[in-house]
Scaffold this active site. Structure first.
Site, PDB file in Angstrom:
ATOM      1  N   ASP A 289       0.816  -1.232   0.000  1.00 25.27           N
ATOM      2  CA  ASP A 289       0.000   0.000   0.000  1.00 25.27           C
ATOM      3  C   ASP A 289       0.839   1.267   0.000  1.00 25.27           C
ATOM      4  O   ASP A 289       0.388   2.299  -0.490  1.00 25.27           O
ATOM      5  CB  ASP A 289      -0.997   0.004   1.159  1.00 25.27           C
TER       6      ASP A 289
ATOM      7  N   HIS B 285       0.691   0.333  10.668  1.00 24.75           N
ATOM      8  CA  HIS B 285       1.053  -1.053  10.352  1.00 24.75           C
ATOM      9  C   HIS B 285       2.387  -1.065   9.596  1.00 24.75           C
ATOM     10  O   HIS B 285       2.829  -0.056   9.074  1.00 24.75           O
ATOM     11  CB  HIS B 285      -0.042  -1.711   9.509  1.00 24.75           C
ATOM     12  N   HIS B 286       3.003  -2.219   9.564  1.00 20.62           N
ATOM     13  CA  HIS B 286       4.334  -2.401   8.977  1.00 20.62           C
ATOM     14  C   HIS B 286       5.422  -1.648   9.749  1.00 20.62           C
ATOM     15  O   HIS B 286       6.534  -1.469   9.233  1.00 20.62           O
ATOM     16  CB  HIS B 286       4.383  -1.971   7.506  1.00 20.62           C
TER      17      HIS B 286
ATOM     18  N   ASP C  91      18.466 -29.163  -5.861  1.00 22.47           N
ATOM     19  CA  ASP C  91      17.099 -29.275  -5.363  1.00 22.47           C
ATOM     20  C   ASP C  91      16.908 -28.498  -4.058  1.00 22.47           C
ATOM     21  O   ASP C  91      15.871 -27.850  -3.864  1.00 22.47           O
ATOM     22  CB  ASP C  91      16.712 -30.746  -5.171  1.00 22.47           C
TER      23      ASP C  91
ATOM     24  N   ASN D 208      19.835 -34.327  -6.037  1.00 14.61           N
ATOM     25  CA  ASN D 208      20.586 -35.353  -5.303  1.00 14.61           C
ATOM     26  C   ASN D 208      20.030 -35.532  -3.886  1.00 14.61           C
ATOM     27  O   ASN D 208      20.746 -35.906  -2.965  1.00 14.61           O
ATOM     28  CB  ASN D 208      22.090 -35.062  -5.278  1.00 14.61           C
TER      29      ASN D 208
ATOM     30  N   GLY E 127      18.915 -33.576  -1.418  1.00 11.99           N
ATOM     31  CA  GLY E 127      19.421 -32.875  -0.249  1.00 11.99           C
ATOM     32  C   GLY E 127      20.632 -32.023  -0.540  1.00 11.99           C
ATOM     33  O   GLY E 127      20.953 -31.734  -1.701  1.00 11.99           O
TER      34      GLY E 127
ATOM     35  N   GLU F 261      26.861 -29.944   1.838  1.00  7.48           N
ATOM     36  CA  GLU F 261      26.887 -30.042   3.295  1.00  7.48           C
ATOM     37  C   GLU F 261      27.174 -31.477   3.744  1.00  7.48           C
ATOM     38  O   GLU F 261      27.881 -31.697   4.731  1.00  7.48           O
ATOM     39  CB  GLU F 261      25.559 -29.556   3.885  1.00  7.48           C
TER      40      GLU F 261
END
Length: 560
Positions: free
Chosen positions: A27, A113-114, A432, A459, A461, A465
């Site tokens: 807004d 707001h915000h 992914d 793969n 995941g 990592e």
């Protein structure tokens, strides 16, 4: 002459080369967005969230020179903050326009707001200031001066700026200049330039085996062509840091490859480590750029050409502008006979042809698939590790975000880049796990009728990592999606072709469909690998980082 304040902002953005504005309506910015619907030089692209809008503006700037996006106050600004930080870290010039509540509400500290309901309208600016080089709050009185100042700062530093636009002033008439905005490059001290040129010419004699080592500032500050001229005239070979992959011609006989300290190919590390004159351009020797600080470059051999100053073997020369210096050097150097260079490896991942379906086979197939002038995005992790090893053909460009390394960056960045360069072929390699963070922007991409080729490396995941820590740990898993159906779920218009690849025949079938020069659809290719199938260099990278992150007593060593 007079014109509405918001239209003047749009005019200035257009004058510096921005033709598209990314963002999310709210807004407090709707009055400004209305002005993009009028006869306007800039088209608004509605993103799925503010973070993706920031990423898209980053990708747009990489292909266009400058980018811009708009958010609404507070919630929108903070949602986009990670994207701004990435642009700052990677030296990307992006203009962030925040729709602020109306001026009297700000001045009266209204509990809107915000906001945090404390009347503080400076807190967002304080947050954003950490990740931008200039900030302002527009008023009718300062708009002309401040808009021009921020655009100049954005261009000068090649980093983001933050502009707050109150909702009730966008349509107010202000007095504006008639002349277009010209982004000025700073000039050097002429005597200082001559001193530097004299010293450089004394240092890069053939017996010193000079070599260029380039980082991304070479492309950000527009000196690629002049560096190429100098390199070719003087037969100086060049290498790039990992963050600058693809900024120079890789099909040139002078191209050595990517230098990453002791993680480099032997031919590259030998050329850098045995040169008595390493000419660095914009170098930032980060952990990812140096194989965890394993570079062997000391100040006694380094000439460091930076955006606004020069260091020659430790001696500092301020007031020397990079582009001006290199342009004058190119005019003065004379041709030199080329020295023989060491042979380069013929394949990026393996010198042996692969016969079974794997990451190694896939990247060799991609090496044969890529074409000149293509723009490639490689997501952090497995995708970047494989894509950054490709030998790029003439005119190809490669983009990644390895310094900031925010996963999910590349899909919305691809959107921005292809909006900027719609006629160029775009490829995306993304994992992914990363896709699941920003997949919504596939919807915008298809809505805009763009036709990239997206390779989803599935793969199951976070493989990077897993290789660092937790090979089978549940925290490295991601939920299995029916990825090939995503284009039809996120867009009803049938504007994409989807493929599932899990063997050699299905890979070549998908690549054959993607090669069609007359296709009018995006290509989405899901490639399924086992969780620990990864390029060799990623495994080496992961081991180095595990040792660095956790040390000898870390969980990785304790578990073994």
């Amino acid at each position: 002459m007079q014109m509405p304040l918001g239209q003047f902002l749009l005019r200035r953005l257009h004058e510096v080369g921005i033709n598209h504005l990314f963002g999310v309506p709210g807004d407090f910015n709707l009055s400004f967005l209305e002005q993009t619907l009028q006869p306007s030089p800039i088209r608004f692209i509605n993103n799925c969230n503010e973070l993706n809008a920031a990423y898209a503006a980053d990708g747009y700037a990489r292909s266009n020179g400058l980018g811009a996006f708009v958010t609404t106050w507070g919630v929108g600004d903070l949602s986009a903050l990670n994207g701004l930080a990435g642009a700052y870290a990677e030296n990307i010039p992006v203009v962030h326009i925040s729709g602020l509540p109306r001026l009297h509400a700000v001045n009266e500290r209204a509990l809107l707001h915000h906001t945090l309901v404390d009347g503080d309208y400076d807190n967002i600016g304080r947050c954003v200031a950490e990740f931008t080089v200039a900030q302002t709050r527009l008023t009718p009185a300062n708009a002309v001066i401040e808009i021009d100042r921020l655009l100049q700062c954005c261009w000068l530093e090649r980093r983001p700026v933050h502009l707050q636009l109150p909702s009730d002033i966008t349509h107010l008439m202000i007095e504006v200049p008639t002349q277009p905005l010209c982004l000025m490059e700073p000039t050097s001290d002429p005597l200082q330039v001559e001193r530097v040129i004299s010293r450089l010419q004394a240092q890069w004699r053939p017996e010193n085996s000079p070599v260029f080592l380039l980082d991304n500032d070479a492309v950000r500050f527009g000196v690629i062509d002049v560096i190429r001229t100098i390199a070719e005239k003087m037969a100086i070979p060049y290498a790039v840091l990992p963050s600058a992959k693809g900024i120079m011609d890789e099909d040139s006989a002078l191209y050595l490859g990517v230098y990453a300290g002791q993680a480099s190919l032997p031919t590259v590390s030998h050329a850098i480590h045995h040169s008595d004159c390493v000419i660095g351009v914009g170098l930032r020797l980060t952990d990812c750029n140096t194989g965890l600080f394993s570079q062997l470059i000391d100040n006694s051999r380094l000439i460091s050409l930076r955006r606004f100053d020069v260091a020659i073997k430790g001696a500092q020369f301020p007031g020397v502008m990079l582009k001006e210096l290199l342009t004058k050097l190119a005019e003065q150097v004379t041709d030199r006979e080329a020295r023989p260079l060491p042979p380069r490896p013929s394949l990026p991942l393996s010198t042996e042809a692969q016969t079974t379906f794997s990451q190694a086979y896939f990247w060799q197939a991609i090496q044969a698939f890529i074409q000149p002038e293509v723009i490639i995005f490689g997501e952090a992790g497995t995708a970047h590790s494989g894509a950054s090893s490709l030998r790029l053909p003439a005119g190809a460009r490669y983009h990644s975000q390895i310094i900031w390394g925010s996963i999910g960056f590349t899909l919305p960045a691809l959107l921005g880049s292809q909006i900027a360069q719609p006629d160029q072929r775009h490829l995306l390699f993304i994992g992914d796990g990363s896709l699941q963070l920003t997949v919504q922007e596939l919807s915008t991409l298809l809505q805009q009728r763009l036709t990239p080729i997206i390779f989803l490396i599935n793969n199951r995941g976070y493989t990077i990592e897993r290789l660092i820590l937790g090979e089978s740990s549940a925290y490295n898993d991601v939920n299995e999606w029916d990825y090939a159906k995503l284009p039809s779920v996120l867009d009803k218009g049938n504007h994409a072709l989807s493929f599932i690849v899990d063997d050699i025949p299905s890979l070549h079938q998908a690549l054959q469909a993607a090669e069609n020069p007359n296709r009018d659809k995006a290509i989405f290719i899901e490639i399924r690998f086992s969780p620990l199938d990864a390029p060799p260099q990623l495994k080496q990278f992961a081991k180095r980082f595990a040792d660095y992150d956790y040390g000898n007593c870390g969980p990785r060593n304790l578990n073994h």
